[in-house]
Design a protein around this motif. Structure first.
Motif, PDB file in Angstrom:
ATOM      1  N   ALA A 185       0.826  -1.208   0.000  1.00 31.17           N
ATOM      2  CA  ALA A 185       0.000   0.000   0.000  1.00 31.17           C
ATOM      3  C   ALA A 185       0.859   1.257   0.000  1.00 31.17           C
ATOM      4  CB  ALA A 185      -0.919  -0.009   1.217  1.00 31.17           C
ATOM      5  N   LEU A 186       1.881   1.277   0.853  1.00 32.46           N
ATOM      6  CA  LEU A 186       2.746   2.460   0.921  1.00 32.46           C
ATOM      7  C   LEU A 186       3.505   2.667  -0.386  1.00 32.46           C
ATOM      8  CD1 LEU A 186       4.143   2.057   4.553  1.00 32.46           C
ATOM      9  CD2 LEU A 186       2.406   3.666   3.744  1.00 32.46           C
ATOM     10  N   GLU A 187       3.913   1.574  -1.001  1.00 32.50           N
ATOM     11  CA  GLU A 187       4.626   1.671  -2.281  1.00 32.50           C
ATOM     12  C   GLU A 187       3.711   2.206  -3.371  1.00 32.50           C
ATOM     13  OE1 GLU A 187       7.070  -1.229  -5.412  1.00 32.50           O
ATOM     14  OE2 GLU A 187       6.477  -1.979  -3.437  1.00 32.50           O
ATOM     15  N   ARG A 188       2.466   1.707  -3.417  1.00 33.08           N
ATOM     16  CA  ARG A 188       1.526   2.156  -4.430  1.00 33.08           C
ATOM     17  C   ARG A 188       1.129   3.612  -4.206  1.00 33.08           C
ATOM     18  NH1 ARG A 188      -2.681  -1.729  -7.116  1.00 33.08           N
ATOM     19  NH2 ARG A 188      -2.307  -0.043  -8.566  1.00 33.08           N
ATOM     20  N   TYR A 189       0.961   3.985  -2.944  1.00 35.97           N
ATOM     21  CA  TYR A 189       0.580   5.362  -2.648  1.00 35.97           C
ATOM     22  C   TYR A 189       1.691   6.321  -3.059  1.00 35.97           C
ATOM     23  CZ  TYR A 189      -1.447   9.348  -0.256  1.00 35.97           C
ATOM     24  OH  TYR A 189      -1.984  10.577   0.012  1.00 35.97           O
ATOM     25  N   ASP A 190       2.936   5.928  -2.889  1.00 33.32           N
ATOM     26  CA  ASP A 190       4.074   6.762  -3.242  1.00 33.32           C
ATOM     27  C   ASP A 190       4.159   6.988  -4.748  1.00 33.32           C
ATOM     28  OD1 ASP A 190       6.591   8.138  -2.682  1.00 33.32           O
ATOM     29  OD2 ASP A 190       7.565   6.408  -3.612  1.00 33.32           O
ATOM     30  N   LYS A 191       3.669   6.022  -5.536  1.00 30.72           N
ATOM     31  CA  LYS A 191       3.819   6.102  -6.988  1.00 30.72           C
ATOM     32  C   LYS A 191       2.581   6.636  -7.702  1.00 30.72           C
ATOM     33  CE  LYS A 191       7.188   2.310  -7.231  1.00 30.72           C
ATOM     34  NZ  LYS A 191       7.475   0.952  -7.754  1.00 30.72           N
ATOM     35  N   SER A 192       1.444   6.703  -6.996  1.00 28.99           N
ATOM     36  CA  SER A 192       0.202   7.114  -7.655  1.00 28.99           C
ATOM     37  C   SER A 192      -0.501   8.192  -6.845  1.00 28.99           C
ATOM     38  CB  SER A 192      -0.738   5.904  -7.828  1.00 28.99           C
ATOM     39  OG  SER A 192      -0.124   4.891  -8.596  1.00 28.99           O
ATOM     40  N   ASP A 193      -1.489   8.791  -7.472  1.00 24.47           N
ATOM     41  CA  ASP A 193      -2.255   9.874  -6.841  1.00 24.47           C
ATOM     42  C   ASP A 193      -3.642   9.348  -6.487  1.00 24.47           C
ATOM     43  OD1 ASP A 193      -3.100  12.304  -5.940  1.00 24.47           O
ATOM     44  OD2 ASP A 193      -3.558  13.090  -7.925  1.00 24.47           O
TER      45      ASP A 193
END
Length: 274
Positions: free
Chosen positions: A36-44
């Motif tokens: 989740a943290l990785e996806r949040y860092d890469k997307s808006d």
């Protein structure tokens, strides 16, 4: 609107995702806190819906990680447990809501809608503050140019003007009033009153557009976030304006908000000495 759904249970992810997709949300999924943290860092994402019982970390840790990346992020936590300490801790770290599972699709959608509306309000408030800062800066440049044109010693005038300009995110001066953005508060001298978010946004929008009369339907659109006909908009805005005027008058006996009959409202002429 884009949502990130974080849940270690595949069945839960499927049912929650479908319930949100049916009402028009774009839902991305993650099965762990790290993912989740990785996806949040890469997307808006406009909002994160996160289960507290993840295989690698708890939801509070995910909440903290997201808030470190984006302090204004909207995060709704879910859990099968309703321990008061956990709920308080989640809200203390900035969770938008805390849902007890299993929750109905209606409760889920209502919680997400509230979070999305709060996110929109933050964006509108930031735009209002930016508009006010631009207006104040332009006024300062005009005054500085005017002083410089007639006064060879004008170098001392521009710094004095800049000293009166509010720094970003700090207090905003409106004549005898001082508006405190972070505290939803307006002050005059040693007295102060609290404002509701709607009253606060209403005052800032009128301040940002103080050179013109603003219609009621425009105020509803920009302050409340939806479209309304002028007649309906007048009924929506009138009580907020009335309450705001009452609070302002309790501090200073001046008419800061002027009603232009049949058109809307504008900010009255004020000066530093008023």
């Amino acid at each position: 609107m884009r949502l990130l759904l974080v849940d270690g249970d595949g069945v839960n992810r499927y049912t929650i995702s479908k319930a949100l997709q049916r009402v028009g949300y774009l839902v991305s999924e993650a099965d762990s806190g790290e993912s989740a943290l990785e996806r949040y860092d890469k997307s808006d994402f406009d909002l994160v819906l996160c289960d507290c019982d993840l295989p690698d970390m708890d939801g509070i840790a995910v909440l903290q990680g997201i808030k470190m990346q984006s302090p204004d992020a909207m995060v709704v936590l879910m859990s099968e447990e309703a321990e008061v300490e956990t709920v308080i801790q989640a809200l203390r770290y900035g969770a938008q809501d805390y849902l007890i599972k299993p929750c109905s699709s209606e409760d889920l959608r209502e919680s997400v809608e509230r979070g999305i509306e709060n996110a929109r309000s933050l964006v509108r408030r930031r735009r209002l503050l930016d508009a006010i800062e631009r207006s104040v800066s332009e006024l300062a440049r005009e005054v500085s140019d005017s002083v410089g044109a007639g006064d060879p010693d004008a170098e001392s005038g521009a710094p004095r003007i800049r000293e009166r300009l509010p720094p970003r995110g700090n207090a905003i001066e409106l004549g005898p009033y001082t508006v405190h953005p972070g505290r939803y508060e307006i002050q005059a001298g040693t007295e102060s009153v609290g404002l509701t978010p709607t009253e606060f946004d209403l005052l800032l929008y009128l301040a940002a557009n103080r050179s013109r009369v603003v219609s009621c339907h425009e105020l509803v659109r920009e302050v409340r976030g939806y479209q309304a006909e002028e007649a309906e908009a007048r009924e929506v805005i009138r009580p907020h304006v009335s309450n705001l005027r009452r609070k302002l008058k309790s501090l200073e006996d001046i008419e800061l908000i002027v009603n232009v009959r049949g058109i809307g409202y504008r900010l009255g002429e004020i000066s530093e000495e008023s």
